[in-house]
Design a protein around this motif. Structure first.
Motif: not given
Ligand code: FE2
Ligand code: FE2
Lengths: 325, 114
Positions: A37-38, A93-96, B1-3
């Motif tokens: 994610r990062a 933005e979909t990644l928060g 992990m994150s969701g």
């Protein structure tokens, strides 16, 4: 990703890795490793920032375009770049992460944009050289990203790549016209190519031996090729295109290697690359200052629109916080 | 992990994050009908203070080359979504009923138009 013995986390990680290996796309609400994610947030944000900062060097020539045709084309191209930035901010933005947060990080120098945009556009021919070389390098980089493992990024890249081909062709056509013009126009085209060639090769990033994150990004199917592979592909495409323009590339070491089937090229000045990255390029300060100024000067518009929406009680109006639910 | 960081369609979890740039306008999901006879499909998302500006922004962002003849904008917060988990029992009822597919049935050779 923190090491953990939690069976649920281990199972989720295994599912993620299976999905990536099977070329299944990862979608926003899927579980994913924090480092994945990062990495995506950093890459997509930097990409989005590059699109909107990239509007500046070319916008510099809109008022001085030599014909209405060229002016309309340049406005359309610069508007496309704004659109590319917005597609990419949407994907990030979909990644928060929030839009305001990303812009803040750009404005305070905590996130980067491509260093190519820290070079000045000195003549009209630079508009052509940017379209041909800078958009060309971007396309070489971006086509493989259409198959990136993260769905929203891949979808944004599909839209962007469709639009980029016009950018590259208008630049090539512009240079072609100048190269067949007066001696002065021809010299101007050659000068622009001389100045933009090496920075364009730097757009692919540091050499593979010096790019620690590449391996993991390839494993995660974010990247499909290494920096050097893409750079070589770009050089191979450009050499014959330069010949068709009747212009030369500023590299005496360029020669075709029959055995490899590729064009050999000279050493890139990585000291220059690192200096520009550090903020010492010719236009770093100017670009960031202009971006901040545009944002600040637009504040009253954003506030007025929000106030108007709140007053009318329109759906979604003035409810920025609640949307986060 | 994150969701599941996001809203129904993933985006917007951090809307309203402040900082020097202030809060974001609400997030809208955009659906485009490419031409008559086709359904609206999801094109992406954008921020806008209200529906009217969301439509105008969507036109500028997603239909610069005639990609659409009709647009829908929906507040992202108004979308409800199923769980993203592919193993979710929510979809289980569909998985074990092969008799819902025509290929489940054996038909004698030579029978036509069936
Ligand atoms: Fe672009
Ligand atoms: Fe472009």
């Amino acid at each position: 990703m923190p090491v953990t013995d939690d069976p649920a986390t281990t199972a989720a990680l295994a599912r993620f890795e299976r999905a990536v290996a099977a070329e299944t796309r990862i979608e926003p609400r899927d579980e994913m490793p924090d480092a994945y994610r990062a990495t995506l947030v950093r890459q997509i944000a930097q990409h989005a920032h590059s699109e909107i900062i990239g509007m500046q060097p070319e916008a510099n020539w809109i008022t001085r375009a030599p014909s209405l045709r060229r002016k309309a084309i340049l406005i359309a191209k610069v508007q496309d770049e704004a659109g590319h930035g917005l597609y990419l901010y949407g994907a990030a933005e979909t990644l928060g992460v929030g839009r305001a947060e990303l812009l803040d990080k750009l404005h305070t120098g905590r996130q980067k944009y491509s260093s190519i945009f820290n070079y000045p556009t000195l003549t009209w021919a630079d508009v052509g050289a940017i379209g041909w070389l800078v958009d060309g390098a971007a396309i070489t980089n971006q086509v493989p990203l259409c198959r990136c493992s993260y769905g929203p990024y891949a979808r944004a890249m599909v839209r962007i790549c469709k639009e980029e081909s016009f950018h590259q062709r208008q630049g090539y056509e512009l240079l072609h016209t100048l190269a067949r013009g007066t001696a002065e126009q021809r010299a101007m085209a050659q000068d622009a190519v001389d100045r933009w060639w090496w920075p364009s090769l730097m757009m692919f990033g540091p050499p593979d031996g010096d790019s620690p994150r590449t391996e993991r990004s390839v494993a995660w199917r974010i990247k499909r090729h290494t920096n050097d592979e893409l750079r070589q592909r770009f050089v191979d495409i450009c050499v014959p295109q330069a010949a068709s323009l009747g212009l030369t590339l500023p590299d005496p070491a360029l020669r075709f290697d029959e055995a490899r089937g590729h064009w050999e090229f000279g050493a890139i000045d990585w000291d220059e690359f690192r200096a520009v990255l550090r903020g010492e390029g010719p236009c770093n300060e100017e670009r960031l200052a202009q971006r901040r100024r545009a944002h600040e000067e637009g504040a009253w518009v954003r506030e007025a629109a929000a106030a108007y929406a709140a007053k009318r009680g329109g759906r979604g109006g003035g409810e920025g916080e609640e949307v986060a639910a | 992990m994150s969701g599941t960081t996001g809203g129904a369609v993933g985006a917007g979890s951090a809307s309203g994050t402040s900082g020097a740039s202030g809060a974001d306008w609400p997030l809208w999901e955009v659906f485009v009908r490419p031409r008559r006879g086709l359904a609206h499909t999801h094109a992406g998302s954008l921020h806008a203070p209200d529906a009217e500006l969301a439509l105008r922004n969507a036109r500028d962002l997603f239909t610069r080359r005639g990609e659409g003849v009709s647009l829908w904008v929906v507040p992202a917060a108004a979308i409800a979504a199923s769980s993203p988990d592919e193993r979710d029992p929510f979809f289980a009822p569909a998985a074990d009923k092969p008799y819902r597919h025509p290929t489940f049935y054996e038909v004698p050779d030579g029978v036509r138009h069936l």
